[in-house]
Scaffold this active site. Structure first.
Site, PDB file in Angstrom:
ATOM      1  N   HIS A 130       0.840  -1.202   0.000  1.00  0.00           N
ATOM      2  CA  HIS A 130       0.000   0.000   0.000  1.00  0.00           C
ATOM      3  C   HIS A 130       0.877   1.255   0.000  1.00  0.00           C
ATOM      4  O   HIS A 130       0.643   2.202  -0.771  1.00  0.00           O
ATOM      5  CB  HIS A 130      -0.910  -0.008   1.238  1.00  0.00           C
ATOM      6  N   GLU A 131       1.894   1.266   0.859  1.00  0.00           N
ATOM      7  CA  GLU A 131       2.780   2.437   0.934  1.00  0.00           C
ATOM      8  C   GLU A 131       3.611   2.581  -0.343  1.00  0.00           C
ATOM      9  O   GLU A 131       3.859   3.699  -0.807  1.00  0.00           O
ATOM     10  CB  GLU A 131       3.690   2.325   2.163  1.00  0.00           C
ATOM     11  N   HIS A 134       1.563   4.267  -2.932  1.00  0.00           N
ATOM     12  CA  HIS A 134       1.557   5.727  -2.755  1.00  0.00           C
ATOM     13  C   HIS A 134       2.775   6.352  -3.441  1.00  0.00           C
ATOM     14  O   HIS A 134       2.668   7.396  -4.092  1.00  0.00           O
ATOM     15  CB  HIS A 134       1.587   6.079  -1.265  1.00  0.00           C
ATOM     16  N   GLU A 197      -6.205   7.069  -1.016  1.00  0.00           N
ATOM     17  CA  GLU A 197      -6.175   5.867  -0.179  1.00  0.00           C
ATOM     18  C   GLU A 197      -6.819   4.686  -0.901  1.00  0.00           C
ATOM     19  O   GLU A 197      -6.303   3.565  -0.868  1.00  0.00           O
ATOM     20  CB  GLU A 197      -6.887   6.124   1.155  1.00  0.00           C
TER      21      GLU A 197
END
Length: 276
Positions: A130-131, A134, A197
């Site tokens: 997930h990071e 980003h 997100e």
């Protein structure tokens, strides 16, 4: 569609900044607004990563100190097609994580020491992916731009009270601007954050092939954060994978994150559609 939405929201935020600048000092105010925005974005672009890492006393860890973390990020970075970021650990039992840095070549991922105690391997990889999403999507830059422009709107709105005059309609419009403009800027900034997100969740699912693992991690992190919120600066709340602050009514109204239930629902829908 999400990219177009973000562009429109950023344009709206910039337009609001110019509008407030015009109200404060007409043509000169517009110039002030634009210069202020450029300077704040420049500073955030180059220094926001070091500032936020120092803010949380994050410590860079080597592969010898955190072999599991490094191995997972190395593998996931290769799958995502980006350089491996620097890795940091924040001392703290409340599990959470964030990414920072101005681009793929100057990025870092930070996790709290507590996150590795409650997540299994697949869940941890889901959070790390997930990071990394980003970073790949340049969400850090987008969020930084939104936050700095919103801050500029708030600052100029405060000036409106001092510069309100007959030409601008007097003190009542000035006070109204000082109240309404910051709220509007915050709402737009939060909408941008929530959109990114969702995209990072989807990016994680595509890289790991296990959307249900991230769904499980989000559930655990959310429960832990509600039980023991982090001592986090509200200005950095949008950076974390789950909101590190307590979820009272006002906080939910202006949340930097989509509802955990919605995020989990979307991830499970991805699993049902064959993303594994």
């Amino acid at each position: 569609m999400n990219t177009l939405k973000v562009i429109l929201l950023l344009a709206s935020l910039s337009g609001l900044l110019v509008l407030v600048g015009y109200f404060v000092a007409r043509g000169a105010g517009v110039v002030i607004a634009l210069v202020l925005s450029v300077l704040m974005n420049f500073g955030s672009y180059w220094y926001s990563d070091s500032i936020v890492l120092k803010m949380y006393s994050a410590r860079e860890v080597s592969s010898q100190e955190a072999p599991v973390l490094h191995k997972a990020v190395e593998s996931l970075s290769a799958k995502a097609g980006i350089p491996k970021p620097r890795l940091y650990v924040i001392a703290g039992e409340t599990p959470n994580a964030f990414a920072t840095g101005r681009n793929e070549d100057h990025a870092a991922v930070a996790v709290t020491s507590g996150i590795m105690k409650i997540l299994n391997r697949d869940e941890l990889e889901g959070v790390l992916a997930h990071e990394l999403a980003h970073i790949k999507h340049r969400d850090i830059l987008i969020s930084t731009m939104a936050a700095t422009v919103a801050s500029a709107v708030v600052l100029l709105s405060r000036w409106a009270v001092f510069f309100g005059n007959d030409e601008g309609g007097g003190m009542i419009p000035a006070i109204a601007t000082a109240i309404v403009a910051p709220i509007a800027a915050t709402v737009i900034q939060m909408a941008i954050s929530r959109s990114r997100e969702y995209e990072a969740d989807a990016g994680s699912a595509r890289v790991t092939g296990k959307p249900e693992a991230l769904a499980g991690a989000l559930r655990k992190l959310s429960l832990a954060s509600k039980a023991k919120p982090m001592d986090a600066n509200p200005s950095t709340a949008h950076m974390f994978i789950v909101n590190p602050l307590s979820g009272d009514f006002i906080m939910n109204l202006f949340s930097t994150h989509p509802p955990i239930e919605k995020r989990i629902e979307r991830l499970l829908e991805m699993k049902a559609s064959g993303v594994r």
